[in-house]
Design a protein around this motif. Sequence first.
Motif, mmCIF file in Angstrom:
data_model
loop_
_atom_site.group_PDB
_atom_site.id
_atom_site.type_symbol
_atom_site.label_atom_id
_atom_site.label_comp_id
_atom_site.label_asym_id
_atom_site.label_seq_id
_atom_site.Cartn_x
_atom_site.Cartn_y
_atom_site.Cartn_z
ATOM 1 N N GLU A 13 -0.350 4.208 -2.101
ATOM 2 C CA GLU A 13 -1.558 4.768 -1.512
ATOM 3 C C GLU A 13 -1.225 5.643 -0.300
ATOM 4 N N GLU B 26 0.313 8.897 -1.437
ATOM 5 C CA GLU B 26 -0.748 9.820 -1.870
ATOM 6 C C GLU B 26 -1.425 10.461 -0.660
ATOM 7 N N ARG C 105 0.822 -1.217 0.000
ATOM 8 C CA ARG C 105 0.000 0.000 0.000
ATOM 9 C C ARG C 105 0.853 1.262 0.000
#
Length: 375
Positions: A166, A169, A163
């Motif tokens: 992610e 971000e 992840r």
Amino acid sequence: MNDLRAVAPLDPGALRLAPKVLLHDHLDGGLRPATVLDLAHEVGYGDLPADDAESLARWFRESADSGSLVRYLETFTHTVAVMQTAAALARVARECAEDLADDGVVYAEVRFAPEQHLTAGLSLDEVVEAVLDGFAEGVAAAADAGRTIVMRCLVTAMRHAARSREIAELAVRFRHRGVVGFDIAGAEAGYPPSRHLDAFEYMRANNAPFTIHAGEAFGLPSIHEAISFCGTDRLGHGVRVIDDISLPAGSDLAAHTFAGAELGDVANYVRDKRIPLELCPSSNVQTGAVASIADHPFNVLARLRFRVTVNTDNRLMSDTSMSKEFITLHDQFGYGWADFERFTVNAMKSAFVHFDERLALIDDVIKPGYAVLIG
């Protein structure tokens, strides 16, 4: 270095007053034992290894003293388990800010892995919002008690998971709300930082800083990948950079000079580029990165003018604080107030806030604070 002429004694009381900067501290590794018990009771978590705060604190410390990073990381099962609601996250974050301020920390970047706090249904954004709310509450409470602290956050991706992009971000999404950077953490062996290149590329594309846990347990190859392939701004621990330094035969690690030391290409690059080392002395012993404080390369790296910083890593597991880390280094290597001022300025220079904020804290808080101690 080694200025021992300070008018203020190097004792716990004076150390608490000294302004400190903390770059490497894990939110889930710094809970108050009593808070772990309270939160476990609230959520019905019945797997704690002790039922009173003193015994629980001792269990965390003794379990972390295994000499293994993997075993060390297992202690986090219990703290993470009780940090699954917004209220729990906010409480832990608030108490973190209060405890750091009470120890004289004036600027802190505290990291945690949002992906580990989703089992009760929170979203990644809700997890970060809860932590930031808690930091704000802690800063306000510290101010009411006469202490000033700036709290910022790093969001961490677990290196064994998938992840990281992610989470990168997420870091950028909250960059103007208190999240100042990104990190990857977890067991190093088998999980090189280059597995997460897309996350690091995303951070660079958005002009956002990041640090990487490297050179704690795995060694020099981890540092090489972090700086050469991933472009890290700082090294989380980085203690094994010592493996690329050859010292003269018979060198005493507590010496005041290391004339004749030979640096390899990686070590030279780290020093030349002023890449900050987020060294955590007590934790580095617990995880087996070094055998003892006496064997810690902190002094070698400091005397060779690497950009060393002092950090706690996990205050609960190591039963430590910034003041305790300072006194440990003083007892082992003879550092005085002028040394601690330099290490603190090193850390503030390396922080992920903007230049004007760093300069203001150095000029208006850190240097005046140490001027009083040094005399």
